[in-house]
Design an enzyme around this catalytic site. Structure first.
Site, short mmCIF file in Angstrom:
data_model
loop_
_atom_site.label_atom_id
_atom_site.label_comp_id
_atom_site.label_asym_id
_atom_site.label_seq_id
_atom_site.Cartn_x
_atom_site.Cartn_y
_atom_site.Cartn_z
N ASP A 118 0.80 -1.23 0.00
CA ASP A 118 0.00 0.00 0.00
C ASP A 118 0.83 1.28 0.00
O ASP A 118 0.37 2.33 0.46
CB ASP A 118 -0.98 -0.01 1.18
CG ASP A 118 -2.22 -0.83 0.87
OD1 ASP A 118 -2.55 -0.97 -0.33
OD2 ASP A 118 -2.86 -1.33 1.81
N ASP A 178 -7.03 -4.50 -4.49
CA ASP A 178 -6.76 -3.14 -3.99
C ASP A 178 -5.48 -2.57 -4.60
O ASP A 178 -5.33 -1.36 -4.76
CB ASP A 178 -6.58 -3.12 -2.47
CG ASP A 178 -7.40 -4.14 -1.72
OD1 ASP A 178 -7.82 -5.14 -2.33
OD2 ASP A 178 -7.61 -3.95 -0.52
N1 GLY Z 1 -6.63 -2.54 1.83
C1 GLY Z 1 -7.55 -1.66 1.29
C2 GLY Z 1 -8.93 -1.79 1.76
O1 GLY Z 1 -9.22 -2.25 2.87
O2 GLY Z 1 -9.77 -1.41 1.03
#
Ligand code: GLY
Length: 418
Positions: free
Chosen positions: A139, A200
């Protein structure tokens, strides 16, 4: 203010010629750096409406009060309406860039220096994460695009550029070359998640596209597009819905299985995951110009639109049982951002349909899920992190971020972060 109306980028890229493309790039950069220049979209159902301008006014009024009492914080959610603070032990949490992103959007729209100073403070706090290997994960885009990269794009600060490139290099280092995917999350050193990839991560690829633009080193571009291609093959189902988690054999790269992850279960349609796919493939198209990514984004968007309930409020999973009717406002806000970007790049009839779907969700959030009380720090209500979590329907910082981004797109005030 002078207004210059230009045709869509798609036409410019293909037909307008070299000088027009350079002109568009210069104008876009100027608009990103100067809050007094607005980059207007052509009118394909994309002009702001009265309620979007009202929403803009309400957000700027409320946030001016909220920022005064929250400037040193790194918020994730609220306790009794007051932001919590993840500055200490929780500094690695994946959502910690979004408050910075809100600050840059507000700075861009208003020119108020307090927003810039607050964003700069948060950006420096995130430096601690670089020293925590277990805290670095897939992320990096969510953490450093709305902070360091936004700062660099607006101010040209070389320290911010350095942070962005460090984060991009770390993200690139998570690439599994045999499976051609960027590894999600970490584990306890037993490689139990070495073969995991998640939808994601499509939203983190723009950090690699930015690093490629800055350094001209094609490794960043190759890793981003190879991951996007793998995601297209293994995450997007024939009906346009998306898996959350796909597990590969990390040694051979062979597909093993899909998992329900934060959604209701295996094969279900976690709505925020659908929104990440919708916006993420759109962004891959925007950065590469490769139409296959736009086509994938449209397939995901068409599926998403087919599932939007009558009242426009979005559940946590499109396949969840009717009761409890848990919602996730973040999914609505993120999907709206993606739909508005697709709408700006497709022919008029389709564009109107995508913009109308975004408006339906945004208007539902505006009418029913926004808190405009200045004593309360959050804006969006009923956000949910995961279907099987104990807690549902609370305030989450990225819900507010994407709601602001969507409203800003609608009123022509956006600073483009991704
Ligand atoms: N990891 C990103 C979400 O929880 O959307």
């Amino acid at each position: 203010m002078h207004t210059c109306v230009l045709d869509g980028e798609k036409i410019a890229d293909r037909e307008a010629g070299e000088y027009a493309i350079t002109f568009l790039e210069v104008m876009r950069e100027a608009a990103e750096e100067n809050p007094h220049i607005q980059w207007n979209r052509e009118d394909k159902g994309m002009q702001g409406q009265d309620w979007t301008r009202e929403a803009f006014e309400k957000i700027t009024k409320k946030m001016w009060t909220v920022v005064q009492r929250s400037r040193g914080k790194v918020p994730y959610t609220t306790v009794d309406g007051t932001f919590d603070d993840w500055s200490g032990q929780g500094i690695s949490w994946w959502t910690n860039g979004f408050w910075g992103g809100m600050m840059w959007q507000l700075y861009h729209a208003t020119g108020e220096s307090l927003y810039r100073e607050t964003a700069e403070k948060l950006e420096k706090k995130l430096d601690q994460v670089f020293m925590d290997n277990g805290g670095m994960d897939h992320d990096s885009g969510f953490r450093w695009l709305p902070t360091a990269v936004a700062d660099y794009r607006i101010t040209g600060n070389p320290e911010s550029k350095n942070r962005g490139l460090r984060a991009a290099s770390d993200l690139a280092g998570r690439f599994n070359p045999v499976g051609k995917f960027i590894r999600a999350w970490n584990d306890d050193g037993d490689a139990s998640r070495a073969g995991w990839a998640i939808i994601d991560c499509m939203m983190n690829l723009p950090l690699l596209y930015w690093a490629y633009e800055e350094t001209k080193d094609p490794r960043f571009l190759h890793i981003a597009t190879m991951h996007a291609d793998t995601a297209e093959t293994y995450f997007i189902r024939p009906d346009g819905s998306a898996n959350h988690i796909v597990v590969f054999d990390p040694f051979t790269g062979a597909y093993k299985e899909s998992l329900g992850g934060q959604g209701y279960g295996q094969g279900s349609s976690w709505t925020r995951g659908q929104a990440w796919a919708l916006y993420g493939f759109t962004l891959s198209y925007m950065h590469t110009g490769d139409f296959k990514y736009l086509e994938t984004a449209e397939r995901v968007a068409d599926y998403f639109i087919s599932q939007i309930p009558e009242e426009g409020l979005i559940p946590i999973d499109f396949c969840q049982p009717t009761e409890p009717a848990w919602e996730d406002s973040t999914a609505a806000a993120i999907a709206s951002c993606g739909l508005l970007e697709i709408a700006a790049r497709v022919p008029e009839e389709k564009a109107r349909a995508y913009a109308a779907a975004a408006d339906k969700m945004l208007k539902a959030l505006y009418d029913k899920r926004c808190n405009w009380d200045d004593n309360c720090d959050y804006i969006l209500e009923k956000c949910s992190s995961a279907y099987h979590d104990e807690r549902h329907e609370f305030s989450i910082i990225y819900g507010d971020y994407y709601f602001i981004e969507a409203v800003w797109k609608r009123v022509g005030k956006e600073f483009f972060i991704w």
